[in-house]
Design an enzyme around this catalytic site. Structure first.
Site, PDB file in Angstrom:
ATOM      1  N   ASP A   1     -21.636   5.793  35.623  1.00 31.06           N
ATOM      2  CA  ASP A   1     -20.192   6.072  35.756  1.00 31.06           C
ATOM      3  C   ASP A   1     -19.885   6.242  37.232  1.00 31.06           C
ATOM      4  OD1 ASP A   1     -21.708   8.812  34.891  1.00 31.06           O
ATOM      5  OD2 ASP A   1     -20.243   9.185  36.465  1.00 31.06           O
TER       6      ASP A   1
ATOM      7  N   GLU B   1     -32.677   8.534  28.232  1.00 31.09           N
ATOM      8  CA  GLU B   1     -33.066   7.899  29.495  1.00 31.09           C
ATOM      9  C   GLU B   1     -34.536   7.453  29.484  1.00 31.09           C
ATOM     10  OE1 GLU B   1     -30.414  10.148  32.874  1.00 31.09           O
ATOM     11  OE2 GLU B   1     -31.893  11.336  31.793  1.00 31.09           O
TER      12      GLU B   1
HETATM   13  N1  ADE Z   1     -25.187  11.917  35.896  1.00 36.10           N
HETATM   14  C1  ADE Z   1     -24.580  10.761  35.529  1.00 36.10           C
HETATM   15  N2  ADE Z   1     -23.285  10.774  35.865  1.00 36.10           N
HETATM   16  C2  ADE Z   1     -23.058  11.978  36.459  1.00 36.10           C
HETATM   17  C3  ADE Z   1     -21.912  12.590  37.007  1.00 36.10           C
HETATM   18  N3  ADE Z   1     -20.741  11.960  37.002  1.00 36.10           N
HETATM   19  N4  ADE Z   1     -22.032  13.841  37.525  1.00 36.10           N
HETATM   20  C4  ADE Z   1     -23.227  14.463  37.517  1.00 36.10           C
HETATM   21  N5  ADE Z   1     -24.342  13.933  37.001  1.00 36.10           N
HETATM   22  C5  ADE Z   1     -24.266  12.692  36.481  1.00 36.10           C
END
Ligand code: ADE
Length: 251
Positions: free
Chosen positions: A216, A12
């Protein structure tokens, strides 16, 4: 005094340290800290590690040991709110720990001893960060998301929630959202560090701001979408937005 730039994972923050001038590296509490300057602004880059405790430890080290005058987080999150899609960016206005539950002693999500659920980000720093994110989203980021066949990204501002759990199922994510909404909380994104840093910064009276690109949708595809996005796009946002933010702070 420097501002701290934090991310959870090396991917990141990849490339950000190379933008710094007069870099000095040091180690403390099992973490590496990179001090330098970016467009005349003193900065310290570090990785928080994953989860609330690791993030809180790093935040305290930055404040106590390195005299950070503010903390800015740049990283990824899962999209929870309607229309918060992979590739978009959420600039946090405030934070809640979605896994805090001392009920029935205290209301669900309330942090015992603080009498509240939410920790606000600093409005002035957040405004500057949002300006930098908006510029990036409007002028640069569409070329990056296109490489993953994603549409042009959009910027959102609002509540972000954190907890010690990677949310990776549509049902799990719907339940998480439903519980929060019952308490009048409408989260845009979920991640694993921000709320802890927001609480530490509130304790120390130090400004905090955070931006999260959406890797996501915290659904059944999260475990596939997350690594793809983190490896190809997350650090581009960090480099471009933090460079622009430093110019805006120094101006
Ligand atoms: N960081 C990026 N995606 C995530 C997710 N689905 N749950 C928790 N932290 C995250």
């Amino acid at each position: 005094m420097p501002i701290a730039i934090l991310s959870a994972l090396p991917e990141e923050q990849d490339g950000l340290v190379h933008l710094l001038q007069d870099v000095q590296q040091s180690e403390h509490a099992g973490r590496v800290f990179w001090r330098g300057s970016l467009h005349g602004q003193q900065v310290i880059c570090a990785l928080s590690g994953i989860g609330k405790v690791a993030a809180a430890t790093t935040a305290v080290a930055l404040l106590e040991r390195f005299n950070a005058q503010a903390i800015v987080f740049t990283g990824v999150a899962g999209g929870l709110g309607d229309g918060v899609n992979v590739g978009d960016v959420v600039v946090a206005t405030d934070y809640v720990q979605h896994d805090m539950d001392a009920s029935p002693l205290f209301p669900r999500y309330e942090i015992p001893g603080y009498g509240r659920q939410r920790f606000a980000c600093d409005p002035t720093l957040t405004d500057k960060l949002a300006q930098a994110v908006r510029y990036c989203v409007e002028h640069q980021a569409a070329a990056w998301t296109a490489t993953l066949n994603l549409p042009a990204p959009r910027m959102h501002e609002g509540l972000t929630v954190s907890g010690d759990r990677f949310v990776s199922g549509a049902q799990e994510s719907a339940q998480l959202r439903q519980g929060l909404e019952q308490a009048g909380l409408h989260p845009l994104a979920v991640e694993m560090e921000g709320a802890a840093i927001a609480q530490v910064c509130a304790d120390y009276g130090v400004p905090f701001a955070a931006m999260r690109s959406i890797s996501d949708r915290a659904d059944d595809a999260a475990h596939v979408d997350f690594p793809k996005f983190v490896q190809s796009i997350a650090s581009r946002y960090a480099q471009v937005v933090i460079e622009d933010l430093c110019k805006r702070i120094a101006a």
